[in-house]
Design a protein around this motif. Structure first.
Motif, mmCIF file in Angstrom:
data_model
loop_
_atom_site.group_PDB
_atom_site.id
_atom_site.type_symbol
_atom_site.label_atom_id
_atom_site.label_comp_id
_atom_site.label_asym_id
_atom_site.label_seq_id
_atom_site.Cartn_x
_atom_site.Cartn_y
_atom_site.Cartn_z
ATOM 1 N N HIS A 99 -5.419 3.920 11.101
ATOM 2 C CA HIS A 99 -6.099 4.470 9.920
ATOM 3 C C HIS A 99 -7.519 3.935 9.855
ATOM 4 C CE1 HIS A 99 -2.301 5.697 7.438
ATOM 5 N NE2 HIS A 99 -2.380 6.279 8.663
ATOM 6 N N ARG A 100 -8.437 4.874 9.463
ATOM 7 C CA ARG A 100 -9.850 4.463 9.313
ATOM 8 C C ARG A 100 -10.093 4.104 7.854
ATOM 9 N NH1 ARG A 100 -12.190 8.889 10.906
ATOM 10 N NH2 ARG A 100 -12.779 8.332 13.016
ATOM 11 N N LEU A 101 -10.817 2.927 7.652
ATOM 12 C CA LEU A 101 -11.105 2.478 6.289
ATOM 13 C C LEU A 101 -12.436 3.044 5.850
ATOM 14 C CD1 LEU A 101 -10.042 -1.271 6.590
ATOM 15 C CD2 LEU A 101 -8.625 0.734 6.120
ATOM 16 N N ALA A 102 -12.765 2.872 4.540
ATOM 17 C CA ALA A 102 -14.054 3.376 4.033
ATOM 18 C C ALA A 102 -15.196 2.713 4.769
ATOM 19 C CB ALA A 102 -14.134 3.094 2.536
ATOM 20 N N SER A 103 -15.006 1.448 5.208
ATOM 21 C CA SER A 103 -16.046 0.712 5.926
ATOM 22 C C SER A 103 -16.219 1.209 7.348
ATOM 23 C CB SER A 103 -15.634 -0.763 5.974
ATOM 24 O OG SER A 103 -14.401 -0.857 6.660
ATOM 25 N N GLY A 127 -0.556 17.607 4.133
ATOM 26 C CA GLY A 127 -1.072 16.265 4.448
ATOM 27 C C GLY A 127 -1.931 15.719 3.316
ATOM 28 N N ASP A 128 -2.093 16.453 2.218
ATOM 29 C CA ASP A 128 -2.928 15.986 1.089
ATOM 30 C C ASP A 128 -2.317 14.753 0.456
ATOM 31 O OD1 ASP A 128 -4.585 18.067 1.498
ATOM 32 O OD2 ASP A 128 -3.772 19.327 -0.134
ATOM 33 N N ILE A 129 -3.236 13.783 0.113
ATOM 34 C CA ILE A 129 -2.760 12.587 -0.592
ATOM 35 C C ILE A 129 -2.679 12.975 -2.055
ATOM 36 C CG2 ILE A 129 -3.279 10.175 -1.188
ATOM 37 C CD1 ILE A 129 -4.837 10.127 1.524
ATOM 38 N N VAL A 130 -1.480 12.986 -2.545
ATOM 39 C CA VAL A 130 -1.263 13.454 -3.906
ATOM 40 C C VAL A 130 -1.507 12.306 -4.880
ATOM 41 C CG1 VAL A 130 0.434 14.501 -5.440
ATOM 42 C CG2 VAL A 130 0.415 15.124 -3.037
ATOM 43 N N GLN A 131 -1.117 11.139 -4.464
ATOM 44 C CA GLN A 131 -1.242 9.971 -5.356
ATOM 45 C C GLN A 131 -1.444 8.722 -4.488
ATOM 46 O OE1 GLN A 131 1.997 10.469 -8.181
ATOM 47 N NE2 GLN A 131 1.325 8.575 -9.193
ATOM 48 N N ALA A 132 -2.237 7.780 -4.971
ATOM 49 C CA ALA A 132 -2.409 6.502 -4.229
ATOM 50 C C ALA A 132 -2.332 5.372 -5.242
ATOM 51 C CB ALA A 132 -3.752 6.480 -3.532
ATOM 52 N N ILE A 138 0.876 -1.179 0.000
ATOM 53 C CA ILE A 138 0.000 0.000 0.000
ATOM 54 C C ILE A 138 0.921 1.241 0.000
ATOM 55 C CG2 ILE A 138 -1.819 1.209 1.304
ATOM 56 C CD1 ILE A 138 -2.103 -1.634 2.789
ATOM 57 N N MET A 139 0.716 2.080 -1.034
ATOM 58 C CA MET A 139 1.585 3.249 -1.122
ATOM 59 C C MET A 139 0.774 4.509 -1.361
ATOM 60 S SD MET A 139 4.839 2.146 -3.330
ATOM 61 C CE MET A 139 5.240 0.432 -3.521
ATOM 62 N N PHE A 175 -7.017 -1.447 -0.010
ATOM 63 C CA PHE A 175 -6.944 -1.524 1.438
ATOM 64 C C PHE A 175 -7.924 -0.571 2.104
ATOM 65 C CE2 PHE A 175 -4.890 0.265 5.317
ATOM 66 C CZ PHE A 175 -5.031 -0.850 6.123
ATOM 67 N N TYR A 176 -7.948 0.666 1.588
ATOM 68 C CA TYR A 176 -8.766 1.660 2.286
ATOM 69 C C TYR A 176 -10.234 1.592 1.895
ATOM 70 C CZ TYR A 176 -4.557 3.787 4.140
ATOM 71 O OH TYR A 176 -3.406 4.011 4.820
ATOM 72 N N GLY A 177 -10.565 0.919 0.730
ATOM 73 C CA GLY A 177 -11.944 0.798 0.314
ATOM 74 C C GLY A 177 -12.434 2.027 -0.424
ATOM 75 N N PHE A 178 -11.556 2.942 -0.722
ATOM 76 C CA PHE A 178 -11.894 4.086 -1.597
ATOM 77 C C PHE A 178 -11.240 3.815 -2.918
ATOM 78 C CE2 PHE A 178 -11.553 6.065 2.675
ATOM 79 C CZ PHE A 178 -12.847 6.554 2.799
ATOM 80 N N ASN A 179 -11.858 4.343 -4.046
ATOM 81 C CA ASN A 179 -11.078 4.215 -5.268
ATOM 82 C C ASN A 179 -9.962 5.256 -5.269
ATOM 83 O OD1 ASN A 179 -12.136 6.606 -6.240
ATOM 84 N ND2 ASN A 179 -13.940 5.558 -7.072
ATOM 85 N N VAL A 180 -9.039 5.048 -6.255
ATOM 86 C CA VAL A 180 -7.813 5.885 -6.255
ATOM 87 C C VAL A 180 -8.140 7.368 -6.298
ATOM 88 C CG1 VAL A 180 -5.757 6.495 -7.615
ATOM 89 C CG2 VAL A 180 -6.340 4.104 -7.237
ATOM 90 N N SER A 181 -9.107 7.714 -7.196
ATOM 91 C CA SER A 181 -9.401 9.157 -7.321
ATOM 92 C C SER A 181 -9.994 9.715 -6.043
ATOM 93 C CB SER A 181 -10.304 9.414 -8.521
ATOM 94 O OG SER A 181 -11.492 8.716 -8.326
#
Ligand SMILES: Nc1nc2c(ncn2[C@@H]2O[C@H](COP(=O)(O)O[C@H]3[C@@H](O)[C@H](n4cnc5c(=O)[nH]c(N)nc54)O[C@@H]3COP(=O)(O)O)[C@@H](O)[C@H]2O)c(=O)[nH]1
Length: 851
Positions: free
Chosen positions: A85-89, A30-35, A21-22, A42-48
């Protein structure tokens, strides 16, 4: 350190597809620039969706918790952080985050690799719980076993345990004490280091002023190597003016001498307001005090110095002047401020002068030299100006400091001294020294320019007679007048100097032809040959001039001077009132004269003098006398004519002792002959004017008559007109005293000198001798005939006996007989004869003489 960009760490494709997971995170926001896909999974969100979130929306740790975790990781030496870390679920996951910084367009971003360690953590927890249960079980079993042990053993164990606990407590306490002590020591060292880093003197003194602590600076300054502790503050105070609570300036005794300090004192009290001591703070202000003193001194010097000081700014506008400046220049402060130093400009220096001055100021920062300035009243004066430039940090001229000295007085003194050293005080002409300097200078110039110089020596003929007879004051006036006449003959560029006495010299430059020199020489000699009227006397002198040429006759000044002198003597020998060019033979003649002078000095003591006696016979042949004539024979020089050596004797003053000797000898001989001729005899003895000036001739005569027994009536002194020309009373009184003794006075060489008939009346004369110059051409020269006739008739009228000298022929004697001349002297009868020969002459002729 951040990598240059992400691609140096991981390729984009590998990032995207990697199973780990990167996330790429902007560390500032703290913005996620890229996933990557694994992160989305892992997080249950799509990349965008992920790339629109910030890590704070995923990490449930508060900022403080994040900071704590970062600190814990640093302490434990971990290269990862553990966050939740909190997941989408909505599930929570414990994750370890490995972050690597890298650069994107100069901006740092973090590549975070996330591991889900939730299960690992729960497993660890389980293992711990199992372990704890196991330990609890063992503890329960041990407790049961222990319970079964005997009371004694329990008691012993308890006792030992108590002892151990006690020991433990003691050891813990000891450790704490050590730590506390070490900590205290560290604190103390830190404090000391802080104090020591202070560049001022910091001293803690107890209420009684006893020093109990001090920083390094205080130790160094106050006692150097000696301990400061235990000493008292007052030991270091120079004065007792130390104030306890005010900032003040005081002088202190330091290990290396006194110093000045700015002093502050702060009282230290405890919670109960008890005075524990004071902190004394001394800031070394010695430099400030010295600077202040220097400034005070400088401003005192500025205000009180006799040197004018003015300061101008970078634009050269005067911004400050002192009192001396005002005194020297006449400009007030208001006149000067804002003006440039050109205010002082005299106009004597051209723009080149000032250009050179400012060039030197710009390049060398200073200039000094002599300058002519103008005062406010317009008067121009010389000054010595020293200017120093003050440059600012950027090497631009900030100001000019100028010191001005009025050197008018010094210049005047220098001028005065120069005049005294270089000019003759009587005539104002250059003196010998100045003349020599000019000769040296002109020789160099002539050498460079291939030119010729002429040096002419002029000696005033018969000046000595004038000086001796008319007195020095008249002599001085004559020299002054002569100097004016010579000067008037000179064109510009030529120099006239007075070398001393009656010697003048000319330095003729730019000489192209000998004619030019001859022209000037004749002009000068003519000017000198005209009669001078000095103090009502008509005085006749002339000049004898010797000329030498540079480079023809010599290349050295000394040689040229010697040549000119030799040539001048030659001119004198040639009859005076003429000039002579130097020839090599003249030098030998000059040497000969010098030899003559040397020999003359010893002639009297060497008995080299004799006297010859020339008969003087009355025209009727009835009376006989003689003239005593001095003769000198020197073994080396042979016979030297009195015409040659008498003038030198006069110059050297030797005529006084020699003349006295002649008189004594002559009187002695005449006394004998007088006796033989029963008193019907006379002798004439020559006296020079110098003798009358330098000695009392009347007294000398008296002595000689007394010594020799010669009757005064048998003696006559032959004096020349120069003796009579002396208007001084002394000569007249001497002549009167001589006459009063009964001694006769004959005027010699009548008609050749300053012939003045008034002399004949004024002085108590008895005889007059007509010079042989007037007899020589008798009876053919009608002019001489008339003159001799007039002289005899005038003498008869004045009741003076006349002696004609130089009679060589019968015709001359006949002519004189017809005129009733009283006495004849000359080769017709006899030349001067030595003692014994004259006696023979006497014997041979005495029968003709009436006794
Ligand atoms: N102050 C002193 N001057 C002295 C003394 N002795 C001499 N003199 C002066 O020296 C000058 C030269 O003297 P001298 O060479 O001795 O010549 C004398 C005669 O010899 C010369 N004379 C005499 N008769 C003739 C003559 O017929 N023809 C001729 N050519 N010369 C003759 O005249 C000289 C004497 O002159 P004067 O004294 O003027 O009578 C001379 O001026 C001496 O005065 C001395 O002791 N002291």
């Amino acid at each position: 350190m951040a990598a240059d960009d992400l691609s140096t760490i991981i390729s984009p494709a590998l990032f995207k597809n990697h199973s780990a997971i990167m996330l790429i995170i902007d560390p500032e926001s703290g913005d996620i620039v890229q996933a990557n896909d694994a992160a989305a999974l892992f997080y249950g969100f799509n990349v965008s969706e992920l790339e629109k979130k910030s890590i704070q929306q995923i990490n449930i740790f508060t900022n403080e918790q994040v900071a704590q975790e970062r600190a814990a990781a640093r302490t434990e030496g971990r290269n990862y952080f553990v966050f939740k870390h909190r997941l989408a679920s909505g599930d929570m996951r414990t994750v370890s985050v490995y972050s690597t910084p890298f650069n994107v367009n100069g901006k740092t971003q973090l590549l975070s690799v996330i591991h889900d360690i939730s299960s690992q953590r729960s497993l660890e927890k389980e293992l711990w719980r199992y372990q704890e249960n196991l330990e609890e079980l063992i503890r329960i079993q041990i407790g049961e076993i222990e319970k079964k042990q005997s009371d004694q053993l329990l008691l012993a164990i308890i006792s030992i345990a108590l002892l151990c606990v006690l020991l433990l407590i003691l050891s813990v306490l000891a450790t704490r004490l050590r730590r506390a002590k070490r900590a205290a020591q560290q604190d103390s060292s830190k404090l000391q280091a802080i104090f020591d880093s202070i560049d001022d003197l910091l001293i803690f003194a107890e209420p009684n002023q006893r020093i109990s602590a001090a920083n390094k600076k205080a130790q160094q300054i106050l006692t150097a190597k000696m301990p400061l502790f235990g000493r008292f503050m007052y030991e270091f105070e120079v004065s007792q003016t130390l104030s306890s609570d005010a900032i003040n300036e005081h002088e202190y005794k330091g290990a290396e001498g006194n110093f000045w300090g700015e002093y502050t004192c702060t009282k230290v009290v405890d919670n109960d307001a008890r005075h524990l001591g004071s902190i004394h703070f001394i800031h070394d202000i010695s430099e400030r005090i010295a600077t202040r003193r220097q400034q005070r001194l400088a401003s005192t010097v500025f205000a009180t110095t006799n040197e004018g000081v003015f300061v101008s700014n970078g634009k050269n506008e005067i911004i400050m002047v002192n009192r001396a400046f005002i005194n020297i220049t006449g400009y007030s402060q208001d006149d000067a401020l804002g003006k440039t130093p050109s205010l002082l400009n005299s106009g004597r220096h051209n723009s080149e002068f000032f250009k050179a001055m400012y060039l030197q100021l710009n390049t060398q920062g200073q200039w000094e030299g002599e300058i002519w300035n103008r005062r406010k009243d317009g008067c121009i004066y010389p000054c010595w100006l020293s200017i120093a430039v003050v440059f600012d940090d950027t090497k631009n001229i900030e100001m000019f400091v100028a010191i001005l000295n009025d050197i008018s007085l010094r210049k005047e003194n220098e001028q005065e001294m120069w005049l005294q050293t270089n000019l003759d005080t009587l005539t104002g002409l250059p003196n010998r020294q100045h003349f020599y300097n000019k000769v040296d200078q002109q020789m160099l110039h002539a050498q460079a320019e291939q030119k010729r110089l002429a040096i002419c020596f002029i000696d005033l003929d018969r000046f000595k007679s004038v000086n001796d007879t008319l007195g020095h004051a008249t002599g001085d006036l004559l020299l002054l007048e002569a100097s004016k006449r010579i000067k008037a003959c000179m064109s510009s560029g030529n120099l006239v100097a007075r070398l001393g006495g009656d010697e003048f010299s000319l330095l003729l430059t730019n000489i192209n032809t000998v004619n030019q020199i001859e022209h000037i020489a004749l002009k000068v000699l003519n000017a000198l040959n005209s009669p001078f009227v000095i103090a009502e006397h008509e005085v006749f002198v002339s000049g004898s001039m010797g000329i030498t040429l540079y480079p023809d006759d010599g290349l050295e000044r000394k040689i040229l001077i010697r040549n000119a002198d030799s040539a001048m003597y030659k001119a004198k020998e040639k009859g005076r009132n003429c000039f002579e060019f130097f020839t090599p033979g003249m030098h030998e003649q000059a040497q000969a004269r010098s030899q003559l002078e040397g020999a003359l000095h010893k002639a009297l003591s060497n008995n080299e003098f004799t006297i010859h006696y020339q008969p003087i016979i009355s025209i009727d042949g009835e009376r006989l006398g003689c003239e005593a004539l001095l003769r000198w024979y020197n073994p080396e020089l042979g016979h030297v004519s009195p015409a040659d050596f008498i003038p030198i004797c006069e110059e050297l003053g030797l005529i006084v002792p020699i003349g006295a000797w002649v008189l004594r000898e002559a009187c002695q001989q005449a006394s004998n002959w007088c006796c033989k001729l029963d008193g019907n005899f006379f002798i004439t003895v020559n006296f020079s004017s110098v003798q009358f000036v330098r000695q009392n001739v009347s007294e000398l005569v008296k002595e000689c008559l007394a010594e020799t027994g010669l009757a005064a009536e048998c003696l006559s002194l032959e004096i020349t007109e120069t003796v009579l020309a002396d208007s001084s009373d002394t000569t007249l009184k001497q002549l009167q005293a001589i006459r009063a003794q009964g001694v006769g006075l004959a005027i010699d060489d009548f008609g050749t000198g300053y012939s003045s008939l008034s002399y004949l009346k004024r002085f108590p004369l008895t005889k007059l001798k007509i010079d042989r110059e007037f007899i020589k051409e008798l009876p053919d020269n009608t002019e001489d005939c008339a003159l001799v006739s007039a002289i005899i008739s005038m003498a008869n009228n004045l009741k003076l006996k006349v002696i004609a000298e130089g009679v060589e022929t019968q015709e001359q004697e006949d002519f004189l007989r017809n005129l009733n001349c009283d006495y004849i002297q000359g080769f017709l009868y006899s030349k001067g004869l030595p003692n014994d020969e004259f006696e023979l002459f006497l014997e041979a002729n005495s029968s003709h003489i009436k006794i």
